[in-house]
Every structure is written in C-alpha cells, then in structure tokens.
Design an enzyme around this catalytic site. Structure first.
Site, PDB file in Angstrom:
ATOM      1  N   LYS A 223       0.836  -1.212   0.000  1.00 40.24           N
ATOM      2  CA  LYS A 223       0.000   0.000   0.000  1.00 40.24           C
ATOM      3  C   LYS A 223       0.868   1.257   0.000  1.00 40.24           C
ATOM      4  CE  LYS A 223      -3.168   3.049   0.673  1.00 40.24           C
ATOM      5  NZ  LYS A 223      -4.169   3.408  -0.313  1.00 40.24           N
ATOM      6  N   CYS A 277      -3.533  11.351   1.552  1.00 42.54           N
ATOM      7  CA  CYS A 277      -2.867  10.049   1.398  1.00 42.54           C
ATOM      8  C   CYS A 277      -1.484  10.201   0.779  1.00 42.54           C
ATOM      9  CB  CYS A 277      -3.707   9.145   0.512  1.00 42.54           C
ATOM     10  SG  CYS A 277      -5.370   8.969   1.132  1.00 42.54           S
TER      11      CYS A 277
HETATM   12  N1  SAJ Z   1      -1.634  15.050  -9.033  1.00 38.09           N
HETATM   13  C1  SAJ Z   1      -0.740  15.768  -9.833  1.00 38.09           C
HETATM   14  N2  SAJ Z   1      -0.368  15.222 -11.026  1.00 38.09           N
HETATM   15  C2  SAJ Z   1      -0.852  14.016 -11.456  1.00 38.09           C
HETATM   16  C3  SAJ Z   1      -1.739  13.298 -10.625  1.00 38.09           C
HETATM   17  C4  SAJ Z   1      -2.111  13.837  -9.423  1.00 38.09           C
HETATM   18  O1  SAJ Z   1      -0.294  16.854  -9.480  1.00 38.09           O
HETATM   19  O2  SAJ Z   1      -0.487  13.605 -12.557  1.00 38.09           O
HETATM   20  C5  SAJ Z   1      -2.025  15.606  -7.722  1.00 38.09           C
HETATM   21  C6  SAJ Z   1      -3.527  15.845  -7.601  1.00 38.09           C
HETATM   22  O3  SAJ Z   1      -3.892  17.081  -8.169  1.00 38.09           O
HETATM   23  C7  SAJ Z   1      -3.713  15.786  -6.094  1.00 38.09           C
HETATM   24  C8  SAJ Z   1      -2.692  14.743  -5.647  1.00 38.09           C
HETATM   25  O4  SAJ Z   1      -1.766  14.641  -6.718  1.00 38.09           O
HETATM   26  O5  SAJ Z   1      -3.394  17.033  -5.480  1.00 38.09           O
HETATM   27  C9  SAJ Z   1      -3.253  13.385  -5.297  1.00 38.09           C
HETATM   28  O6  SAJ Z   1      -4.253  13.002  -6.236  1.00 38.09           O
HETATM   29  P1  SAJ Z   1      -4.353  11.515  -6.810  1.00 38.09           P
HETATM   30  O7  SAJ Z   1      -5.481  11.469  -7.757  1.00 38.09           O
HETATM   31  O8  SAJ Z   1      -3.036  11.085  -7.332  1.00 38.09           O
HETATM   32  O9  SAJ Z   1      -4.606  10.605  -5.526  1.00 38.09           O
HETATM   33  P2  SAJ Z   1      -5.640  10.613  -4.275  1.00 38.09           P
HETATM   34  O10 SAJ Z   1      -4.906  11.138  -3.092  1.00 38.09           O
HETATM   35  O11 SAJ Z   1      -6.940  11.241  -4.604  1.00 38.09           O
HETATM   36  O12 SAJ Z   1      -5.874   9.010  -4.097  1.00 38.09           O
HETATM   37  C10 SAJ Z   1      -4.725   8.183  -3.954  1.00 38.09           C
HETATM   38  C11 SAJ Z   1      -4.881   6.986  -4.924  1.00 38.09           C
HETATM   39  N3  SAJ Z   1      -3.612   6.256  -5.003  1.00 38.09           N
HETATM   40  C12 SAJ Z   1      -3.035   5.987  -6.184  1.00 38.09           C
HETATM   41  O13 SAJ Z   1      -3.503   6.355  -7.248  1.00 38.09           O
HETATM   42  C13 SAJ Z   1      -1.765   5.196  -6.150  1.00 38.09           C
HETATM   43  C14 SAJ Z   1      -6.015   6.066  -4.423  1.00 38.09           C
HETATM   44  O14 SAJ Z   1      -6.095   4.899  -5.232  1.00 38.09           O
HETATM   45  C15 SAJ Z   1      -5.741   5.662  -2.973  1.00 38.09           C
HETATM   46  O15 SAJ Z   1      -6.758   4.801  -2.471  1.00 38.09           O
HETATM   47  C16 SAJ Z   1      -5.733   6.944  -2.144  1.00 38.09           C
HETATM   48  O16 SAJ Z   1      -4.623   7.752  -2.601  1.00 38.09           O
HETATM   49  C17 SAJ Z   1      -5.529   6.550  -0.682  1.00 38.09           C
HETATM   50  O17 SAJ Z   1      -6.508   6.675   0.066  1.00 38.09           O
HETATM   51  O18 SAJ Z   1      -4.467   6.049  -0.328  1.00 38.09           O
END
Ligand code: SAJ
Length: 430
Positions: A223, A277
C-alpha cells in the site's frame, strides 16, 4: 502511449450471493469506512458502522447522511431503509470487524497509530471465537501482526486458529469509491495463511476484482509503495516543469511528446500534491528506514516546494505588470472533488495573501455551497472580469470549460496546463 488505468465509474454494485445475516462492524465512518459500510449493506451483510461523531451516527441512522462521494448518500439512505445499515458509538458482536480509522503523521513525520490502537481496544470485548479482524487503514509495516493482534484479540484466543486477522489496504480513488470498492483488485495480507484464506473468501463474496493473498507485512508495504510510486512520479513531472521554467520551454508540450514513446508515461505537473494520502504515506516508508529511502524523501521535498514555485511566478507577473488583482481558480486538492484537505492550491492562496500586495479573489464552484470558511469565495464571472492575473490551482471541469475569449488580455499562470488558451504567457508559466 501508455494510458493510466481509468477508474470504471459505470461498474454496477455486486449481485453475488452473500451468506445471510453475516454481521460486519466497520470502525471509522470516514471517506473509506462509510462507503465500505454502505456497499456491504447493499451486498446483503448486516452492517454496524462505528464512529465517535454523534452527529454522523444520527445522520446515518436517519438515512440522511450527506457525502462528497457521488452516489453514497443514496446508498446510505437505501441501507438505512432496508435495516441493513446502522450506526452507533459502540460496537456489537460481529463476524467481521473492519478498521478504517485515520493514521495521520506526527509533527516529526512519524506515523501516529493512536486511532488504530484505540479502535482495536474498542472492539476487543466484542471479538469472539471465529471472528475476523481486518485492518484497512494505511499503516507502517508490522502494525497488523504487532498492534492489531495485541490490542484487538482477547488473550484466550489464538490468531489463525480461533480468530483471523489480516491487513487489506483500501485503494479507492476519492470520487470513485463506490465503483472502486467493488471493482479494484484487493490485497489480503494474512497474519497466517489461514487468516488470509478466511479474509479472501470474505472479499470474494462482494468484490469483482481479483483478491490476491500475501502476508500482512508485505500487504502493508505494498500500500505504501503504491502511493509513494505516484508521489515520486508526480515529483518527476514537477521537476520537468521547473526545468522548463529555467529553459523557457513548454513542459506540457515536452510531456505530451515524450508520452508518445510506447514505454514513457510522465504524469502531470501541478501546484503540488494534496489530499490526505499521497503527501502522507511516503513518510511511513521513510520512517521504516530513512537511510535507503532517499528518492522518496526527495520526491516529497520536490512536491512540497511547488506552491512556492507558483507564488514566485505570480509575484513576478504582478511586479512586472503592476497588476492589482489576482484571481485564484480552485481551492480543493484535485479536480471536481469537494475536499480541500492538504490542498496545494489553498497553500498558494495563503502564501499570496501574505506575500503579494494585491487584491486576491478566489473562486471554487465545487465547494462554494459546502463548509469552506477560510475566506470568501467569489463567482467565476466576477473573478474572470476583475482579475488581471489568473492562476489555475485546481483543474475543475468548470475551469477547463472557460472559453479562450474570457482569458484574452489576462496574465495566466497555469501550473496544471489545463486552461484553454494560446496566450503566450500562459504557455510559458506552467
Ligand atoms: N496530481 C498531480 N499530477 C498528477 C496526478 C495527481 O499533481 O499527474 C495531484 C492531484 O492534483 C492531487 C494529488 O496529486 O493534489 C493526489 O491526487 P491523486 O489522484 O493522485 O490521488 P488521491 O490522493 O486522490 O488518491 C490516492 C490513490 N492512489 C493511487 O492512485 C496510487 C487512491 O487509489 C488511494 O486509495 C488513495 O490515494 C488513498 O486513500 O491512499
């Protein structure tokens, strides 16, 4: 180009046959526990959700809980009407206990297991022979085998023989929880093989994805690796954007072209990484061994430095053009999500308020009717008409739909590269 796997929001809820009258107690009705409880009730389990928030417990019981998660309020209402979903401040006897409580960081970036320990002690008097205990909270390696077995299992019961304990990390993407709880593959990390087998059959009764067995420590590390992988890869994209600032190139064009290579998939730069997260979980790995996790630590630093990078661009534009009004678009941590916890965009607004001598207007159509209180929000039309400098902080659909004409003559800073504009300043100020 490798396309990231998109969440399947059209997945239907399960219609598998669930043994009737199986009682499940979900401890912690947050953004993971509440959808989990509602999905289990929908699948046919008798579910009791436990939370310390009296108001939330009352709202779930009345079937009127609101939620940022699409479709969840309706599912809760359904569960409450059917009598399969109840909430309480106190646990009851159950066949399966699922712990979904927060595991925040302490001020020194070490994980805090206070809520996990408390949840374990709360359920312990209700754990009986044949009970199953599942930890879903993101946790440092060893938590399930050391803390859960110690704090939740009564002394006269043997783990793997009388009681079954496993770590099964939640993996749902906020905004897609209902589909992903059912559709995603699940990792089941048993404290013993018997524990893993027992918990696998529980998940297989309502999950459509594959259920993969391993030991509990491997599941805990897996995880943390998933979210650290995302953090490191976003840091790489942010580093490309910073480098492009120096070289005067367009990072989005570079990334778009690089991603046409069959084995390259650079993620998107932005104002930083938010949510509760991805900015947190990598620290759990660092805490496990700070000596060998240099890349993970660097990625955290790179991502944490992005709000300051955006502010410095805005400050420069304001200075160069003697601008007096800055419009900030978005305060939530990511697109079309009403959650502003840990939002890098919010950090940018706070820094601008402290560091730049200009009027700051902020707009966020996704949270304007919710509980955002930190500063007043303005309608998009006002922000567009009055701002000389516009900063895109969250790529909500409403902002991506702003017509190019509405941006004409504006100085645009677009760290996510999502505004429709051929404006040369925007193209140079990712
Ligand atoms: N972000 C970027 N660039 C990207 C992708 C995301 O800047 O290319 C930023 C987003 O804008 C945001 C942050 O990253 O601020 C996080 O967003 P996210 O969509 O990557 O993730 P979360 O936090 O919404 O959800 C994540 C997910 N983990 C993964 O994709 C590996 C989700 O599957 C998990 O269940 C969740 O964390 C968790 O609860 O751990």
């Amino acid at each position: 180009m490798n396309q990231p796997k998109q969440p399947n929001s059209t997945l239907t809820l399960p219609h598998k046959v669930v043994p009737q009258n199986r009682r499940v107690c979900v401890v912690g009705l947050g953004y993971v526990g509440l959808p989990m409880a509602a999905v289990l009730a929908r699948a046919g389990f008798d579910v009791l959700g436990i939370d310390v928030r009296t108001e939330l417990v009352a709202r779930v019981n009345s079937g009127k809980a609101e939620s940022l998660e699409p479709g969840l309020a309706e599912l809760i209402a359904q569960g409450s009407r059917s009598g399969r979903l109840r909430a309480s401040l106190q646990p009851e006897h159950a066949d399966v206990f699922i712990i979904c409580v927060p595991t925040p960081l302490q001020s020194n970036n070490a994980p805090s297991l206070e809520y996990v320990e408390k949840a374990c002690r709360t359920i312990r008097p209700f754990v009986r022979r044949h009970s199953t205990i599942i930890l879903e909270s993101t946790s440092p390696p060893g938590t399930t085998s050391d803390i859960v077995t110690k704090c939740a299992v009564p002394e006269d019961l043997e783990v793997g023989k009388d009681v079954f304990v496993a770590y099964c990390p939640e993996r749902v993407l906020p905004g897609h929880a209902l589909a992903e709880i059912v559709g995603n593959d699940r990792i089941v990390g048993g404290v013993t093989t018997g524990c893993a087998l027992r918990v696998k059959s529980f998940f297989e009764s309502f999950v459509e994805g594959a259920v993969l067995m391993t030991d509990s420590i491997t599941a805990e590390i897996t995880k943390l690796v998933e979210n650290s992988f995302r953090d490191v890869n976003i840091a790489f994209a942010n580093e490309i954007a910073t480098l492009s600032d120096r070289l005067g190139t367009d990072p989005f064009e570079v990334i778009r072209l690089a991603n046409r290579h069959p084995r390259v998939n650079v993620l998107s730069p932005g104002p930083g990484v938010g949510g509760h997260c991805i900015p947190v979980d990598p620290w759990f790995l660092v805490h496990a061994d700070s000596g060998v996790t240099r890349l993970i630590q660097t990625a955290r630093r790179v991502n944490d430095s992005q709000p300051a990078r955006v502010v410095s661009k805005v400050r420069q534009l304001v200075h160069e053009h003697s601008a007096t009004t800055i419009g900030c678009l978005g305060v939530t941590y990511k697109a079309d999500i009403g959650d502003f916890r840990g939002s890098p965009g919010l950090e940018v607004v706070r820094l601008l308020c402290n560091q730049v001598d200009a009027e700051i207007l902020v707009c966020d159509p996704v949270v304007e009717n919710n509980d955002f209180r930190e500063f007043p929000l303005s309608p998009l039309s006002e922000v567009l008409s009055r701002s000389e400098v516009l900063v895109l902080l969250t790529d909500h659909s409403a902002f991506q739909a702003i017509p190019m004409g509405a941006l004409a003559g504006k100085l645009v800073v677009d760290p996510r590269g999502k505004l429709q504009s051929a404006n040369s300043i925007q193209r140079r100020t990712a």
